[in-house]
Design a protein around this motif. Structure first.
Motif, short mmCIF file in Angstrom:
data_model
loop_
_atom_site.label_atom_id
_atom_site.label_comp_id
_atom_site.label_asym_id
_atom_site.label_seq_id
_atom_site.Cartn_x
_atom_site.Cartn_y
_atom_site.Cartn_z
N THR A 54 -5.28 38.58 0.18
CA THR A 54 -6.41 38.97 -0.66
C THR A 54 -7.34 37.77 -0.77
OG1 THR A 54 -7.02 39.94 -2.79
CG2 THR A 54 -5.19 38.38 -2.79
N SER A 55 -8.30 37.83 -1.64
CA SER A 55 -9.26 36.72 -1.77
C SER A 55 -8.52 35.45 -2.18
CB SER A 55 -10.32 37.07 -2.80
OG SER A 55 -9.75 37.13 -4.09
N PRO A 56 -9.03 34.29 -1.75
CA PRO A 56 -8.35 33.03 -2.07
C PRO A 56 -8.19 32.76 -3.56
CG PRO A 56 -9.97 32.69 -0.35
CD PRO A 56 -10.16 34.08 -0.85
N SER A 57 -9.16 33.14 -4.35
CA SER A 57 -9.05 32.89 -5.80
C SER A 57 -7.95 33.75 -6.43
CB SER A 57 -10.38 33.14 -6.49
OG SER A 57 -10.80 34.47 -6.30
N ALA A 58 -7.86 35.01 -6.01
CA ALA A 58 -6.82 35.89 -6.53
C ALA A 58 -5.44 35.44 -6.05
CB ALA A 58 -7.08 37.33 -6.11
N LYS A 59 -5.36 35.02 -4.80
CA LYS A 59 -4.08 34.58 -4.26
C LYS A 59 -3.59 33.31 -4.95
CE LYS A 59 -1.48 34.05 -0.10
NZ LYS A 59 -1.36 34.36 1.29
N SER A 60 -4.50 32.39 -5.25
CA SER A 60 -4.07 31.17 -5.94
C SER A 60 -3.59 31.48 -7.36
CB SER A 60 -5.19 30.13 -5.97
OG SER A 60 -6.29 30.60 -6.72
N GLU A 61 -4.21 32.44 -8.03
CA GLU A 61 -3.74 32.86 -9.36
C GLU A 61 -2.35 33.49 -9.26
OE1 GLU A 61 -4.80 32.76 -12.64
OE2 GLU A 61 -6.15 31.25 -11.84
N LYS A 84 12.50 38.55 -3.51
CA LYS A 84 12.86 37.16 -3.82
C LYS A 84 11.66 36.21 -3.78
CE LYS A 84 17.19 38.10 -4.16
NZ LYS A 84 17.75 38.29 -5.46
N ASP A 85 10.61 36.57 -3.04
CA ASP A 85 9.49 35.65 -2.90
C ASP A 85 8.20 36.41 -2.66
OD1 ASP A 85 8.19 33.22 -2.75
OD2 ASP A 85 8.74 32.85 -0.66
N ILE A 86 7.12 35.84 -3.16
CA ILE A 86 5.77 36.35 -2.91
C ILE A 86 5.01 35.25 -2.21
CG2 ILE A 86 3.63 37.15 -3.97
CD1 ILE A 86 5.29 38.16 -6.32
N ARG A 87 4.41 35.60 -1.09
CA ARG A 87 3.64 34.62 -0.33
C ARG A 87 2.27 35.14 -0.04
NH1 ARG A 87 7.77 31.70 3.75
NH2 ARG A 87 9.37 31.38 2.23
#
Length: 87
Positions: A54-61, A84-87
């Protein structure tokens, strides 16, 4: 002839939920924790990992609050314990 039900049920121990239900749980948890709406197209499931594009700002959040999202997923539904993980 006597059958033990445990031997029959042993076959079904490692069943995985459908990818769609895992995506729905991820969407609900992200919406609950962060208030960000995700689309099914922005996610892919590979084993016990969920990949989000997704967008970089949403992914960093999402990455900042990954532990909270995984905890919310465990509380929402049974599929949350499988991720177990979200990337």
């Amino acid at each position: 002839m006597v059958y033990d039900i445990r031997t029959l049920l042993k076959r079904f121990e490692h069943l995985q939920p459908p990818e769609r239900s895992v995506k729905e749980d991820v969407k609900k948890a992200v919406l609950l924790v962060l208030g960000i709406h995700l689309k099914d197209v922005e996610m892919s499931v590979n084993g016990k990992q969920v990949f989000i594009t997704t967008s970089p700002s949403a992914k960093s959040e999402i990455m900042l609050h990954k532990a909270d999202i995984l905890k919310a997923m465990r509380n929402l539904h049974q599929t949350g314990s499988l991720v177990k993980d979200i990337r």
